[in-house]
Design an enzyme around this catalytic site. Structure first.
Site, PDB file in Angstrom:
ATOM      1  N   HIS A 206      41.207 -16.983 -28.232  1.00  9.58           N
ATOM      2  CA  HIS A 206      42.342 -16.141 -27.816  1.00  9.58           C
ATOM      3  C   HIS A 206      41.759 -14.796 -27.362  1.00  9.58           C
ATOM      4  CE1 HIS A 206      45.896 -13.541 -28.442  1.00  9.58           C
ATOM      5  NE2 HIS A 206      46.629 -14.630 -28.417  1.00  9.58           N
TER       6      HIS A 206
ATOM      7  N   ASP B 103      38.763 -16.267 -36.678  1.00  6.89           N
ATOM      8  CA  ASP B 103      40.142 -15.985 -36.303  1.00  6.89           C
ATOM      9  C   ASP B 103      40.996 -17.127 -36.863  1.00  6.89           C
ATOM     10  OD1 ASP B 103      42.591 -16.014 -35.059  1.00  6.89           O
ATOM     11  OD2 ASP B 103      41.824 -15.664 -33.040  1.00  6.89           O
TER      12      ASP B 103
ATOM     13  N   GLN C 210      45.888 -19.338 -36.125  1.00  2.31           N
ATOM     14  CA  GLN C 210      46.607 -20.604 -35.950  1.00  2.31           C
ATOM     15  C   GLN C 210      46.350 -21.597 -37.079  1.00  2.31           C
ATOM     16  OE1 GLN C 210      48.938 -21.207 -33.877  1.00  2.31           O
ATOM     17  NE2 GLN C 210      48.685 -19.363 -32.663  1.00  2.31           N
TER      18      GLN C 210
ATOM     19  N   LYS D 132      52.758 -15.438 -38.333  1.00  3.07           N
ATOM     20  CA  LYS D 132      52.518 -16.853 -38.040  1.00  3.07           C
ATOM     21  C   LYS D 132      52.474 -17.664 -39.334  1.00  3.07           C
ATOM     22  CE  LYS D 132      49.830 -15.719 -33.907  1.00  3.07           C
ATOM     23  NZ  LYS D 132      50.519 -16.124 -32.689  1.00  3.07           N
TER      24      LYS D 132
ATOM     25  N   CYS E 242      47.180 -16.425 -23.529  1.00  2.00           N
ATOM     26  CA  CYS E 242      46.124 -15.447 -23.865  1.00  2.00           C
ATOM     27  C   CYS E 242      44.762 -16.108 -24.021  1.00  2.00           C
ATOM     28  CB  CYS E 242      46.461 -14.649 -25.129  1.00  2.00           C
ATOM     29  SG  CYS E 242      47.957 -13.695 -24.970  1.00  2.00           S
TER      30      CYS E 242
HETATM   31  N1  PMP Z   1      44.228 -15.475 -32.285  1.00  2.00           N
HETATM   32  C1  PMP Z   1      44.941 -16.582 -32.056  1.00  2.00           C
HETATM   33  C2  PMP Z   1      44.244 -17.918 -32.083  1.00  2.00           C
HETATM   34  C3  PMP Z   1      46.311 -16.486 -31.793  1.00  2.00           C
HETATM   35  O1  PMP Z   1      47.018 -17.588 -31.559  1.00  2.00           O
HETATM   36  C4  PMP Z   1      46.928 -15.214 -31.787  1.00  2.00           C
HETATM   37  C5  PMP Z   1      48.406 -15.041 -31.498  1.00  2.00           C
HETATM   38  N2  PMP Z   1      48.874 -15.779 -30.425  1.00  2.00           N
HETATM   39  C6  PMP Z   1      46.132 -14.093 -32.036  1.00  2.00           C
HETATM   40  C7  PMP Z   1      44.798 -14.263 -32.286  1.00  2.00           C
HETATM   41  C8  PMP Z   1      46.703 -12.711 -32.035  1.00  2.00           C
HETATM   42  O2  PMP Z   1      47.599 -12.546 -33.092  1.00  2.00           O
HETATM   43  P1  PMP Z   1      48.502 -11.226 -33.182  1.00  2.00           P
HETATM   44  O3  PMP Z   1      49.136 -11.087 -31.841  1.00  2.00           O
HETATM   45  O4  PMP Z   1      49.487 -11.524 -34.262  1.00  2.00           O
HETATM   46  O5  PMP Z   1      47.581 -10.103 -33.514  1.00  2.00           O
END
Ligand code: PMP
Length: 411
Positions: A124, A201, A204, A227, A365
């Site tokens: 991401h 990270d 997910q 999440k 993203c």
């Molecule tokens: N890493 C991953 C794999 C994600 O799916 C997301 C959110 N879509 C993020 C990071 C970023 O999370 P946040 O926007 O809550 O900081």
């Protein structure tokens, strides 16, 4: 409605009983954010209605109560991640802030020109851009591990990218675009056996089951509370205590200092050192309530239901004419990304919306990943334990509408 009624957890989530455009809400965007159970909403209400006070410096009853609740939230998160102690849990805004904190505070001071940062192509942007910027600033080099066409990490290639100059490895536990579950314990072993620190990270991963950071062996683990069925703005950075204590502060101000004089300021140890200013007290407490709810619900039954649902969704969605599923790794969470011949993913999303079906469309993203796959984006249905086969059937019926509207536009 039988199948929806039979799901034992749907009733815990008030939003799932609502309608969109006169149709029952079919919420299949759980990778973007999860819905909140009534117990979390109740806990937030209770806190603001009866317990609200700023924490730490208050000597009065309410402040002491709020401080206790905040500390208990930290302990609950530590337990959820199997951290060695609550002090290894830093409350931050979310995954994005957690990764930026590690990049700036831990990695930045260690990087010299020619050093290497190892990531994967499925990251991401939150776990890609901070490293890319840091590399530009320090003269370090960003190394990017490849994936197969199915969306599985090429583990040998990942291992071969380590060199004498690798200073940090940052990778995702689960891909938000593909659903791929990475073998993070093995990847961490590869890094640690070469003395390379690891940041994972977990954005997910956490919504699908508890994580054991000690079993994985990582140095840092980041996730977002929203999440994990909790409120927005309350996320977590797990870090090994000795590493956190040796890192310079990320932001400075109140609550994170030991003493301040005109000449010099000294800082508290972790986690307070990284929580400058008034933290998201209610958010942390709400997140703890979400974790408590999930533990009571039982991760085993959550997992079993999600696996069943993913198999059903993969077969049903995959059978839509002209549709191709993107991301077919053997180890996946409930994410089904797909493209339809000749139809832009945004058009898919827009038509589904007219049927009350919520999915996400675009690059999610993960632009480097999309480029690797040779596509501009996908439509993505992401599942949670409150979803049902009926939700999938409604999605598939709505996809039939997409196909009939756009015909064989792509030939
Ligand atoms: N890493 C991953 C794999 C994600 O799916 C997301 C959110 N879509 C993020 C990071 C970023 O999370 P946040 O926007 O809550 O900081």
């Amino acid at each position: 409605m039988g199948e929806r009624k039979r799901n034992p957890w749907r009733g815990d989530f008030p939003i799932l009983g609502t309608e969109v455009k006169g149709k029952p809400l079919v919420y299949l965007d759980n990778a973007a954010t999860t819905q909140k159970p009534q117990v979390v909403l109740d806990r937030l209400f209770e806190f603001f209605a009866r317990e609200n006070a700023n924490i730490h410096r208050g000597v009065y009853y309410l402040s002491v109560q709020a401080t206790d609740a905040y500390d208990q939230a930290r302990a609950r998160v530590a337990d959820f991640l199997n951290a060695a102690m609550p002090q290894e849990i830093v409350f931050v805004r979310g995954t994005t802030e957690a990764v930026n904190l590690v990049a700036r505070s831990f990695a930045g001071p260690r990087l010299r020109p020619g050093d290497e940062i190892l990531v994967t192509i499925m990251e991401h942007h939150a776990n890609f851009v901070p490293w890319q910027l840091l590399a530009e600033e320090t003269g370090a080099v960003l190394k990017v591990a490849p994936i197969s066409d199915a969306g599985e990490l090429e583990l040998d290639a990942f291992e071969n990218l380590f060199s004498q100059r690798t200073r940090i490895a940052a990778f995702t536990h689960v891909s938000n675009s593909l659903g791929t579950i990475n073998p993070v314990a093995e990847m961490t072993r590869m890094a640690k056996s070469r003395g390379v620190p690891v940041v994972i990270d977990g954005a997910q991963a956490v919504g699908h089951g508890p994580v054991d950071v000690q079993a994985i062996g990582c140095d840092f683990y980041a996730f977002s509370g929203h999440k994990l069925f909790g409120p927005y703005g309350a996320g977590v950075l797990y870090g090994r205590k000795e590493l956190l204590d040796a890192m310079p502060p990320y932001q400075t101000g109140g609550d994170m200092i030991e003493s301040v004089s005109i000449e010099k300021t000294t800082f508290r140890e972790a986690p307070e050192r990284f929580e400058a200013g008034t933290p998201n007290i209610s958010g942390a407490i709400g997140l703890a309530a979400a974790i408590e709810y999930l533990e009571k619900t039982g991760w085993k039954s959550i997992r079993a239901h999600e696996e069943d649902l993913l198999a059903y969704a993969t077969a049903k969605i995959g059978a839509v004419p002209g549709l191709r599923i993107v991301g077919t790794a053997p180890e996946k969470v409930g994410v089904v990304s797909f493209v339809i011949d000749g139809v832009h993913p945004h058009d898919v999303g827009t038509v589904l919306d007219t049927e009350g079906v919520c999915i996400r469309a675009g690059h999610h993203c993960t632009m480097p990943l999309m480029r690797r796959l040779g596509i501009s984006g996908t439509a993505r249905a992401s599942l949670s334990f409150y979803n049902t086969k009926e939700d999938i059937d409604d999605l598939v019926t709505a996809l039939g509408k997409v196909v009939s509207i756009f015909g064989n536009a792509g030939g």
